[in-house]
Design an enzyme around this catalytic site. Structure first.
Site, PDB file in Angstrom:
ATOM      1  N   VAL A 499       0.818  -1.209   0.000  1.00  0.00           N
ATOM      2  CA  VAL A 499       0.000   0.000   0.000  1.00  0.00           C
ATOM      3  C   VAL A 499       0.856   1.265   0.000  1.00  0.00           C
ATOM      4  O   VAL A 499       2.042   1.232   0.251  1.00  0.00           O
ATOM      5  CB  VAL A 499      -0.973   0.004   1.199  1.00  0.00           C
ATOM      6  N   GLU A 500       0.202   2.394  -0.295  1.00  0.00           N
ATOM      7  CA  GLU A 500       0.843   3.718  -0.372  1.00  0.00           C
ATOM      8  C   GLU A 500       2.050   3.713  -1.306  1.00  0.00           C
ATOM      9  O   GLU A 500       3.086   4.307  -1.016  1.00  0.00           O
ATOM     10  CB  GLU A 500       1.234   4.221   1.028  1.00  0.00           C
ATOM     11  N   GLY A 501       1.915   3.032  -2.423  1.00  0.00           N
ATOM     12  CA  GLY A 501       2.988   2.935  -3.401  1.00  0.00           C
ATOM     13  C   GLY A 501       3.679   1.597  -3.289  1.00  0.00           C
ATOM     14  O   GLY A 501       4.475   1.385  -2.376  1.00  0.00           O
TER      15      GLY A 501
END
Length: 829
Positions: A499-501
């Site tokens: 997540v988040e990249g």
């Protein structure tokens, strides 16, 4: 004497490059060198004059700026503009969002260590410390991760506590009813909660990270702030943010969700609004949210808002009960308890007032997201994954001292020591990076590149730490149950990677791809000048860039040939770390030159050379992590007992950075430049770093398996329950009991070795019967027997593995089966 001068002047030229002297100084040195060289070589006067005239003409072209622009810079400018790839507005927003911080110093090749040491090391206010020690500890106590896993939800009591005690409004200012906490305090809370369970940590993390509150604080209208922020702070509203779609995950800028500006009914009247269709997934807190942020591309085909038909990505704030919104069923991300699910809607009409910041912010959503992401990504996953590592270090270290095999604590086997060493050093380094980066946010920075660095590297090291921990505890770790203190972390560690990249793309596309443009002192200026058609600005940036590249090359070479022993370092640094600052300075200069050569020889193609880009990003990242580790060591008072952690972490960073240099050079497309880079700039005297020594690793491992101030600092704010029925509480008690009983064990061994005690081999009674016989034989006292007996009880509690009825889970499923359900039993299970 003349020949000495001839040799001296090139050396002086190197020094000038080292000091980044201006072109006029370079020109004067070159002129003098030609005169002396001509005299020493016996040139005729006419030949000398001719060479000097030609030299003066060439130099004049560069010294007279209008002439240089017209004859030299203009052709380069045209070629640069032709080679510069086109960029969408979202790409420009991503590149220019946020700020450049310490990573800029490292990229520039000449880090100012005094500046690093001057950055204040974050501390908590009295109010923040009280919240961490009291409310946060109580939330940890209320959370039963195993029970929540079986329920697949936090208990109502925990939900109520989170909402009532202000956990959802930590970043909201006090004037709106929030806590007004610093970024560091936010990070500390997330870190501590994560030592207990991911469920409360993520539930608290998301509303205080990239979500409605953050966006409203920076971009909301006064009316939006006044309405939503008090409700979010009080826990009346639970927020989510919907960005990811099934067709746009890591490539979030290409989201297909769209809205069209139009008129429609709203609260009994016709208003100007937008009709939005969206399909989002992986949205944390979506199943329980009352309001959610929504990112979509907004179109205005009838030009109701202006002349542009494609307004761009827009962020709106939508009530979950708004007509047409479909909050879908929940996902189960690796069986995690925190809520996550899809959000959908088709042709949902929304008034323009739903846009965060109002209609004037239509199309500004991507920049808003990128700027807020730089802050949120610096805190949430670094905090949660550092907490996971702290818990692992504390618990696995204790287990390795308590658990014996082959009549020895497993923590004393060198193979186990190797895993414990990585656990300890990675935890120390990750915590340093987390704290320093949170401090940057509190200084007003929005470091977009640094946020990607800490997100990637802390989550990757957490994965290594948890894997190592599972290897150490063995069978204890692979059987889930309330006594398994690491199994749930092992299940969920890939979530932080994703997540988040996603980490693969973060490493290969962002760390260097974005860092090269944002952190380089000239590249962004060159790009801006090319995009604007400004030759004068390009001329200044380009020739500054040339001087910068030459300076980096000479500095790297000089430092390489001298072993960086003459690099100036601030006097206030610890003597044992001085060489690290010098070597990092050398690596920084070599990296600056390597980055320039890579961009200069490959140009836009470097973007497609993802492996090379990833390795360049590794070098920048590892220098940042080493910097944070050095800063922590200084900030915490150069604790001598902590030094092994610091040394191992730095050696590991430098060795990995060295390998990344080699990886770039070995695969460099231009083999001539590869040879120059290896032999003359990066490694002129060979590679200075090897793997950290086994002796150093032994010192690190020892710190994890016995109580000490260092162990307490390493695992500060880990939640430690007092209840012996809790695995954490049992481990702490068992460690103390094990250490207390070790002298008694040594006494028994001596008695057996001296023939004063026969353990009665072959006599039954279990593994602990020998202690009763030793007591009866007078080898040990009643008090010593009590110490051993307590150790044995706690040891058995710690190594116990949970077991369940053979039909565990089946009975729960049967409870949901109606009397007319004809499915076979195995299908129900």
């Amino acid at each position: 004497m003349t020949w000495l001068l001839i040799v001296f002047l090139p050396v002086m030229g190197g020094i000038l490059a080292y000091r980044r002297a201006g072109f006029p100084v370079w020109a004067a040195v070159g002129f003098l060198w030609l005169v002396l060289f001509g005299a020493a070589a016996g040139w005729p006067t006419t030949a000398t004059v001719t060479v000097l005239v030609l030299y003066a003409v060439a130099v004049g072209v560069f010294l007279i700026r209008p002439l240089r622009r017209a004859l030299v810079s203009a052709p380069i400018f045209r070629a640069f503009r032709g080679a510069l790839p086109s960029m969408s507005q979202t790409e420009k927003d991503a590149l220019e969002a946020g700020s450049v911080w310490w990573e800029g110093e490292l990229f520039a090749g000449k880090p100012d260590w005094a500046k690093l040491l001057a950055y204040p090391w974050p501390t908590l206010t009295a109010e923040e410390r009280a919240f961490l020690d009291n409310e946060t500890s109580e939330l940890c106590r209320l959370t039963d991760d195993w029970a929540a896993t079986q329920r697949q939800d936090l208990s109502p009591e925990v939900w109520q506590y989170i909402r009532e005690r202000g956990f959802l409004g930590m970043i909201i200012p006090k004037e709106y009813g929030g806590k007004g906490f610093s970024a560091f305090a936010h990070s500390q809370v997330i870190t501590k909660l994560s030592t207990r369970s991911s469920a409360p940590a993520v539930t608290v993390m998301v509303p205080n990270s990239l979500g409605p509150a953050e966006l409203l604080l920076h971009y909301g209208t006064p009316e939006q702030k006044a309405h939503f922020l008090p409700r979010l702070a009080a826990g009346v509203d639970i927020p989510a943010f919907a960005l990811t779609s099934p067709w746009a995950g890591s490539d979030a800028a290409s989201i297909p969700d769209s809205g069209v500006v139009c008129k429609g009914p709203w609260q009994g009247r016709e208003v100007l609004g937008m009709r939005v269709t969206f399909d989002k997934r992986y949205i944390t807190l979506a199943p329980v949210c009352t309001v959610f942020g929504l990112a979509f591309r907004l179109y205005d085909p009838d030009n109701l808002l202006g002349a542009d038909a494609d307004l761009g990505i827009t962020c709106a704030l939508v009530p979950a009960e708004h007509p047409g919104v479909d909050i879908g069923r929940r996902h189960l991300p690796l069986n995690a308890v925190w809520m996550n699910g899809p959000v959908r809607g088709r042709d949902v009409f929304m008034p323009l007032d739903f846009i965060i910041g109002g209609p004037q912010m239509a199309g500004q959503g991507w920049r808003m997201l990128m700027e807020c992401l730089a802050a949120g990504r610096s805190i949430s996953l670094p905090g949660s994954n550092t907490g996971m590592q702290k818990m692992t270090a504390r618990a696995v270290g204790a287990y390795a001292r308590v658990r014996h095999q082959f009549k020895t604590a497993i923590g004393r086997f060198e193979g186990v020591e190797e895993a414990l060493t990585r656990i300890g050093a990675n935890t120390y380094l990750s915590d340093a990076a987390r704290i320093m980066t949170a401090g940057a946010i509190d200084l007003g920075e929005k470091p977009s590149v640094v946020s990607a660095i800490v997100k990637y590297h802390v989550t990757e090291r957490a994965r290594q730490t948890v894997n190592d921990g599972m290897d150490v505890i063995g069978g204890k770790g692979i059987c889930l149950g309330p006594q398994n203190f690491l199994g749930r972390a092992y299940q969920q560690v890939p979530i932080g990677i994703t997540v988040e990249g996603a980490n693969i793309l973060t490493r290969s596309l962002i760390l260097f791809g974005q860092g090269a443009i944002r952190c380089h002192p000239y590249v962004l200026d060159e790009m801006h000048a090319a995009q604007k058609g400004d030759l004068a600005a390009f001329d200044r940036a380009f020739w500054g860039h040339v001087g910068y590249t030459l300076s980096s090359a000479v500095r790297a070479l000089v430092m390489g040939l001298t072993g960086s022993n003459f690099v100036a370092v601030p006097q206030q640094v610890a003597p044992e770390t001085r060489r690290y600052y010098q070597q990092l300075t050398r690596f920084s200069a070599a990296f600056a030159f390597l980055a320039d050569i890579s961009m200069g020889t490959m140009g836009g193609a470097l973007k497609r050379k993802e492996k090379l880009s990833a390795r360049l990003g590794d070098i920048l990242s590892l220098m940042y992590l080493a910097s944070a580790t050095l800063r922590r060591f200084e900030a915490e008072g150069r604790q001598a007992m902590d030094a092994p952690l610091m040394h191992w972490a730095i050696w590991d960073c430098m060795f990995r950075a060295q390998n990344a240099f080699e990886g770039v050079i070995a695969n460099f497309p231009n083999r001539f430049f590869a040879a120059v880079l290896r032999r003359l700039v990066v490694f002129p005297l060979g590679r200075p770093y090897v793997v950290p020594s086994d002796a150093l690793g032994h010192e690190v491992a020892k710190l994890l398996i016995e109580p000490s101030p260092t162990r307490d600092r390493l695992t500060a704010d880990v939640y430690l329950p007092d209840d012996l029925d809790e695995p954490g509480g049992a481990l702490e008690a068992a460690l103390a009991a094990t250490i207390a009983a070790e002298p008694v064990e040594a006494k028994l061994k001596d008695a057996r070795r001296q023939g004063r005690f026969d353990p009665g081999l072959g006599v039954g009674g279990g593994v602990d019967a020998v202690w009763r016989r030793a007591l009866e034989a007078g080898v040990i006292s009643d008090a010593e027997f009590a110490l051993v007996e307590r150790r044995n009880v706690l040891r058995d509690k710690v190594i116990r593995v949970d077991d369940f009825p053979y039909d565990f889970g089946l009975r729960e499923a049967l409870a949901e089966v109606g009397p007319n359900d004809s499915r076979p039993l195995h299908a129900v299970a």
